[in-house]
Motif scaffolding. Structure first.
Motif, PDB file in Angstrom:
ATOM      1  N   ALA A 131       0.033  -6.929   6.096  1.00  0.00           N
ATOM      2  CA  ALA A 131      -1.241  -6.630   6.768  1.00  0.00           C
ATOM      3  C   ALA A 131      -1.490  -5.128   6.820  1.00  0.00           C
ATOM      4  CB  ALA A 131      -1.239  -7.221   8.179  1.00  0.00           C
ATOM      5  N   LYS A 132      -0.432  -4.370   7.099  1.00  0.00           N
ATOM      6  CA  LYS A 132      -0.585  -2.910   7.144  1.00  0.00           C
ATOM      7  C   LYS A 132      -0.855  -2.361   5.749  1.00  0.00           C
ATOM      8  CE  LYS A 132       1.519  -0.577  10.205  1.00  0.00           C
ATOM      9  NZ  LYS A 132       2.526   0.085  11.065  1.00  0.00           N
TER      10      LYS A 132
ATOM     11  N   LYS B 287      -4.448  -2.612   4.989  1.00  0.00           N
ATOM     12  CA  LYS B 287      -5.237  -1.584   5.667  1.00  0.00           C
ATOM     13  C   LYS B 287      -5.117  -0.234   4.957  1.00  0.00           C
ATOM     14  CE  LYS B 287      -5.102  -3.605  10.316  1.00  0.00           C
ATOM     15  NZ  LYS B 287      -4.654  -3.402  11.720  1.00  0.00           N
TER      16      LYS B 287
END
Length: 262
Positions: free
Chosen positions: A247-248, A251
């Motif tokens: 998820a990071k 981003k």
């Protein structure tokens, strides 16, 4: 993004608990000291539920025993009963306001709850007064101030830098402290100070993903997209084998696309 700095090891807590418990006795087959020693041993082995049983008996036997209340607080904390853990630690402080471990434990338990950070500050400042040479207190106090977005965090980190050379001799420790300062200065638009601190951190731990990410954030903050992109890419490279960061990574890739235009 901040690094988590290492707190007081449990083995030291355990040693303090045992030493504080010596000399206490009870009327049952096990003395209070025996209960505390056994409970502490079980806690060190990670057998927290069994340790709790011994701590609870010790407190029932001697509710005025500070070490018993502290062991109870630790076992409750590690069995996910934080409100009761804080209550036991509060009793320990009431019983012995000048007890370093009681103050530190209560402060640490308050620090774990974002609603009680100010209470944590009160207890940790008292712990620091009682034992100003213990770096763990300053580390946790700095972390609480950091979470409160308070400038007092800078003072704590500077004290660690100037008064705890043994701690700072460890490169990872020193990098974490400089990284925290860089984040604080970046938040406050103190770009020169932030640049100095993040460079210090990077020189000590050039492969640390937190520092790489923060270096990218700093360069983006001062509108140097080219340099930000380089550190974001290095972060992605270093953490490429960490699927839990998917998820990071998404981003960061989105940030890269935005600042590079593709």
């Amino acid at each position: 993004m901040k690094l988590t700095l290492k707190m007081l090891p449990f083995c030291l807590m355990a040693a303090l608990l045992i030493s504080c418990g010596n000399g206490c006795s009870g009327k049952s087959s096990l003395s209070t000291t025996e209960l505390l020693n056994t409970g502490t041993r079980l806690a060190k082995e990670g057998k927290w539920k069994k340790a709790y049983d011994y701590a609870a008996v010790a407190v029932k036997k001697e509710p005025g025993n500070v070490s018993a209340q502290l062991l109870l607080a630790l076992t409750l904390e590690n069995t996910d009963k934080l409100p009761r853990a804080r209550e036991a630690a509060r009793k320990a402080v009431e019983l012995s306001p000048e007890n370093f471990m009681a103050r530190y434990t209560l402060g640490r338990l308050y620090a774990a709850d974002g609603k009680t950070w100010q209470d944590a500050v009160v207890q940790l400042r008292e712990a620091h007064r009682l034992n100003p040479r213990d770096v763990s207190v300053l580390l946790l106090l700095a972390d609480v101030y950091f979470n409160m977005n308070s400038a007092d965090a800078v003072s704590c980190y500077n004290q660690i830098i100037t008064r705890h050379p043994e701690f700072m001799a460890n490169k990872q420790n020193a990098a974490a402290v400089w990284n925290q300062l860089a984040v604080i200065y970046t938040r406050r638009d103190m770009d020169r100070e932030a640049a100095s601190c993040i460079r210090q951190a990077y020189s000590l731990a050039p492969e640390n993903p937190h520092i790489l990410l923060n270096f990218g954030v700093f360069w983006e903050h001062i509108k140097r997209a080219d340099r930000a992109a380089a550190y974001y890419r290095k972060y992605l490279e270093v953490t490429s084998k960490n699927p839990e960061l998917a998820a990071k990574h998404a981003k960061i890739n989105a940030r890269l696309a935005k600042i590079t235009g593709h």
